[in-house]
Design an enzyme around this catalytic site. Structure first.
Site, PDB file in Angstrom:
ATOM      1  N   ASP A 183       4.544   4.902  18.484  1.00  0.00           N
ATOM      2  CA  ASP A 183       4.429   3.934  19.384  1.00  0.00           C
ATOM      3  C   ASP A 183       5.502   3.754  20.635  1.00  0.00           C
ATOM      4  O   ASP A 183       5.001   3.565  21.447  1.00  0.00           O
ATOM      5  CB  ASP A 183       4.226   2.648  18.831  1.00  0.00           C
ATOM      6  N   HIS A 211       2.925  -1.348  12.622  1.00  0.00           N
ATOM      7  CA  HIS A 211       2.558  -0.083  13.410  1.00  0.00           C
ATOM      8  C   HIS A 211       0.728  -0.422  13.282  1.00  0.00           C
ATOM      9  O   HIS A 211       0.135  -0.027  12.270  1.00  0.00           O
ATOM     10  CB  HIS A 211       2.447   1.183  12.673  1.00  0.00           C
TER      11      HIS A 211
HETATM   12  P1  NAD Z   1      -5.929  14.021   7.045  1.00  0.00           P
HETATM   13  O1  NAD Z   1      -6.955  13.530   6.365  1.00  0.00           O
HETATM   14  O2  NAD Z   1      -6.022  15.372   8.031  1.00  0.00           O
HETATM   15  O3  NAD Z   1      -4.574  14.551   5.980  1.00  0.00           O
HETATM   16  C1  NAD Z   1      -4.461  13.588   4.852  1.00  0.00           C
HETATM   17  C2  NAD Z   1      -3.981  14.764   3.739  1.00  0.00           C
HETATM   18  O4  NAD Z   1      -3.166  13.706   2.799  1.00  0.00           O
HETATM   19  C3  NAD Z   1      -5.074  15.466   3.088  1.00  0.00           C
HETATM   20  O5  NAD Z   1      -4.965  16.697   2.937  1.00  0.00           O
HETATM   21  C4  NAD Z   1      -5.197  14.780   1.884  1.00  0.00           C
HETATM   22  O6  NAD Z   1      -5.686  15.280   0.604  1.00  0.00           O
HETATM   23  C5  NAD Z   1      -3.577  14.250   1.468  1.00  0.00           C
HETATM   24  N1  NAD Z   1      -3.489  13.373   0.458  1.00  0.00           N
HETATM   25  C6  NAD Z   1      -4.063  11.980   0.275  1.00  0.00           C
HETATM   26  N2  NAD Z   1      -3.527  11.093  -0.612  1.00  0.00           N
HETATM   27  C7  NAD Z   1      -2.452  11.982  -1.040  1.00  0.00           C
HETATM   28  C8  NAD Z   1      -1.393  11.829  -1.953  1.00  0.00           C
HETATM   29  N3  NAD Z   1      -1.503  10.747  -2.909  1.00  0.00           N
HETATM   30  N4  NAD Z   1      -0.336  12.762  -2.161  1.00  0.00           N
HETATM   31  C9  NAD Z   1      -0.531  13.825  -1.250  1.00  0.00           C
HETATM   32  N5  NAD Z   1      -1.287  13.957  -0.563  1.00  0.00           N
HETATM   33  C10 NAD Z   1      -2.289  13.225  -0.193  1.00  0.00           C
HETATM   34  O7  NAD Z   1      -5.048  12.828   7.651  1.00  0.00           O
HETATM   35  P2  NAD Z   1      -4.081  13.098   8.875  1.00  0.00           P
HETATM   36  O8  NAD Z   1      -4.719  12.882  10.337  1.00  0.00           O
HETATM   37  O9  NAD Z   1      -2.835  14.041   8.685  1.00  0.00           O
HETATM   38  O10 NAD Z   1      -3.201  11.651   8.757  1.00  0.00           O
HETATM   39  C11 NAD Z   1      -2.757  11.210   7.621  1.00  0.00           C
HETATM   40  C12 NAD Z   1      -2.335   9.755   7.736  1.00  0.00           C
HETATM   41  O11 NAD Z   1      -1.358   9.592   8.736  1.00  0.00           O
HETATM   42  C13 NAD Z   1      -3.254   8.830   7.688  1.00  0.00           C
HETATM   43  O12 NAD Z   1      -3.188   7.679   6.903  1.00  0.00           O
HETATM   44  C14 NAD Z   1      -3.256   8.293   9.358  1.00  0.00           C
HETATM   45  O13 NAD Z   1      -3.647   7.066   9.513  1.00  0.00           O
HETATM   46  C15 NAD Z   1      -1.717   8.357   9.369  1.00  0.00           C
HETATM   47  N6  NAD Z   1      -1.317   8.391  10.815  1.00  0.00           N
HETATM   48  C16 NAD Z   1      -0.312   7.468  10.902  1.00  0.00           C
HETATM   49  C17 NAD Z   1       0.291   7.479  12.271  1.00  0.00           C
HETATM   50  C18 NAD Z   1       1.695   6.741  12.485  1.00  0.00           C
HETATM   51  O14 NAD Z   1       1.967   6.515  13.765  1.00  0.00           O
HETATM   52  N7  NAD Z   1       2.223   5.841  11.755  1.00  0.00           N
HETATM   53  C19 NAD Z   1       0.019   8.333  13.147  1.00  0.00           C
HETATM   54  C20 NAD Z   1      -1.296   9.057  13.289  1.00  0.00           C
HETATM   55  C21 NAD Z   1      -1.620   9.083  11.669  1.00  0.00           C
HETATM   56  C1  LMR Z   2      -2.361   6.258  15.445  1.00  0.00           C
HETATM   57  O1  LMR Z   2      -1.617   5.393  15.803  1.00  0.00           O
HETATM   58  O2  LMR Z   2      -2.577   7.125  16.155  1.00  0.00           O
HETATM   59  C2  LMR Z   2      -2.874   6.213  13.883  1.00  0.00           C
HETATM   60  O3  LMR Z   2      -2.124   5.355  13.345  1.00  0.00           O
HETATM   61  C3  LMR Z   2      -4.312   5.776  14.089  1.00  0.00           C
HETATM   62  C4  LMR Z   2      -4.985   5.889  12.832  1.00  0.00           C
HETATM   63  O4  LMR Z   2      -5.510   4.848  12.563  1.00  0.00           O
HETATM   64  O5  LMR Z   2      -4.918   6.992  11.917  1.00  0.00           O
END
Ligand code: NAD
Ligand code: LMR
Length: 348
Positions: A183, A211
């Site tokens: 962010d 967030h």
């Molecule tokens: P994705 O679905 O491509 O990958 C997630 C992975 O996590 C999968 O491989 C799944 O099997 C694994 N997983 C689920 N539970 C698990 C556990 N208990 N232990 C280990 N692995 C586990 O998703 P992504 O696009 O990589 O996003 C992951 C997370 O990040 C999501 O929650 C998304 O919302 C979050 N995210 C946060 C931000 C931020 O700014 N904080 C930004 C983008 C995404």
């Molecule tokens: C982001 O800020 O890009 C993510 O947290 C959005 C989401 O919901 O995975």
């Protein structure tokens, strides 16, 4: 399929790399990444392996953790890491067993989480991910290195981090943080674009709060090229703040997938800054346990402006909070208190 897959690979390139870099390598550190078979994992792992996060003289042993069903895909990621012949990679542990995954780990980037499904309420997501982070907290407490630095990326990251930290008995609570650096970076870009300067010219901005769409991008002390910079208030309220708050959703709309490369980049930035410090005269944003600053209830995992020195962060105190910003702060505080109440049973 095997119950879990564990690979410890000896890197035949280590000696060559010492010669190649011509400098003293530090002892290796262990870096855990959960959700390693997912899309953020795929953009993050290779950059950590290349030394971009911890520097060119810091060898790493990668601990890649995912769920049992993802082990075949994770094995593919492992083969690709091998095929990069990274000089700094001294070992790979790929596993669905958290006891193995967090053993002696120094840095943990907790990306793995259950994504929100159709019709799922935020509360349902909190409950499902609450279980995951309760379990992970126990494994980290029992098996990780006592100096571990943790950043939670998986959403809802602030409250997931709160749940995780609640399981920790003998590692300092300040070692548990959540990511709002994405962010912060997003805000920096919007402001640089508006002012016609480079992103690196924008300083002294911060994200307060959750967030989530209630986050508060704070710019009242902003400088551009080391001079106080202002932008018109209408643009701030009608364009800038909503753009930063909704950027994640916009990316999902455009990509049909959530942000991955920028999220992985921000997770690395978070750790790099935590290790190397903030630039003189600047601050960054980290979601950390509140100490009551700015009227935020103690213990909430709340994003604050922080400076970092010698691996320790400190909240920037005394920033003037206008009535406009106070209104926004109250909203994001309320949201985080509501989230904490929704998972109260996990915090006993
Ligand atoms: P994705 O679905 O491509 O990958 C997630 C992975 O996590 C999968 O491989 C799944 O099997 C694994 N997983 C689920 N539970 C698990 C556990 N208990 N232990 C280990 N692995 C586990 O998703 P992504 O696009 O990589 O996003 C992951 C997370 O990040 C999501 O929650 C998304 O919302 C979050 N995210 C946060 C931000 C931020 O700014 N904080 C930004 C983008 C995404
Ligand atoms: C982001 O800020 O890009 C993510 O947290 C959005 C989401 O919901 O995975």
């Amino acid at each position: 399929m095997q119950k879990y897959l564990q690979k410890v690979l000896t890197n035949q390139f280590t000696r060559a790399s010492i010669a190649q870099f011509g400098q003293q390598l530090k002892p290796p550190v262990r870096v855990a990444i959960t959700g390693a078979a997912g899309q953020i994992g795929y953009s993050l792992i290779f950059r950590v392996a290349s030394g971009e996060m911890l520097g060119p003289n810091q060898p790493v042993i990668l601990h890649l953790i995912d769920l049992p069903f993802a082990m075949t895909a994770l094995n593919g990621v492992v083969m690709e890491i091998q095929d990069c012949a990274f000089p700094l990679v001294q070992g790979i542990v790929a596993t669905d067993n958290q006891q193995v995954g967090f053993k002696d780990v120094n840095y943990a980037l907790l990306v793995g989480a259950k994504p929100r499904g159709p019709g799922m309420e935020r509360g349902d997501l909190l409950k499902d991910n609450g279980k995951i982070f309760t379990e992970t907290g126990k494994y980290i407490n029992d098996h990780a290195s006592r100096d571990i630095k943790v950043v939670v990326v998986g959403n809802p990251c602030n409250t997931n981090c709160l749940i995780l930290a609640n399981q920790i008995k003998d590692i300092p609570k300040e070692n548990f943080t959540a990511m709002t650096r994405l962010d912060h970076n997003r805000a920096q870009h919007q402001l640089a674009d508006k002012l016609g300067v480079h992103t690196s010219d924008i300083r002294k901005i911060a994200i307060f709060g959750n967030h989530s769409p209630t986050m508060v991008p704070y710019i009242d002390q902003m400088t551009a090229k080391n001079h106080k910079a202002t932008v018109d208030q209408q643009w701030v309220t009608q364009t800038f703040i909503p753009t930063v708050q909704q950027r994640g959703a916009e990316i999902i709309k455009a990509r049909k997938l959530s942000s991955a490369a920028s999220a992985g980049n921000a997770a690395m930035n978070h750790i790099t800054t935590w290790v190397n410090g903030t630039a003189e005269g600047d601050y960054t944003s980290m979601a950390i346990p509140s100490d009551g600053s700015y009227g935020v209830p103690k213990g909430l995992i709340f994003s604050f402006p922080v400076t970092v020195k010698n691996g320790k962060y400190s909240i920037v105190q005394g920033l003037p909070i206008s009535p406009f910003y106070q209104g926004l702060l109250d909203k994001t505080i309320k949201e985080l208190v509501d989230e904490r109440n929704a998972v109260d049973h996990l915090l006993k």
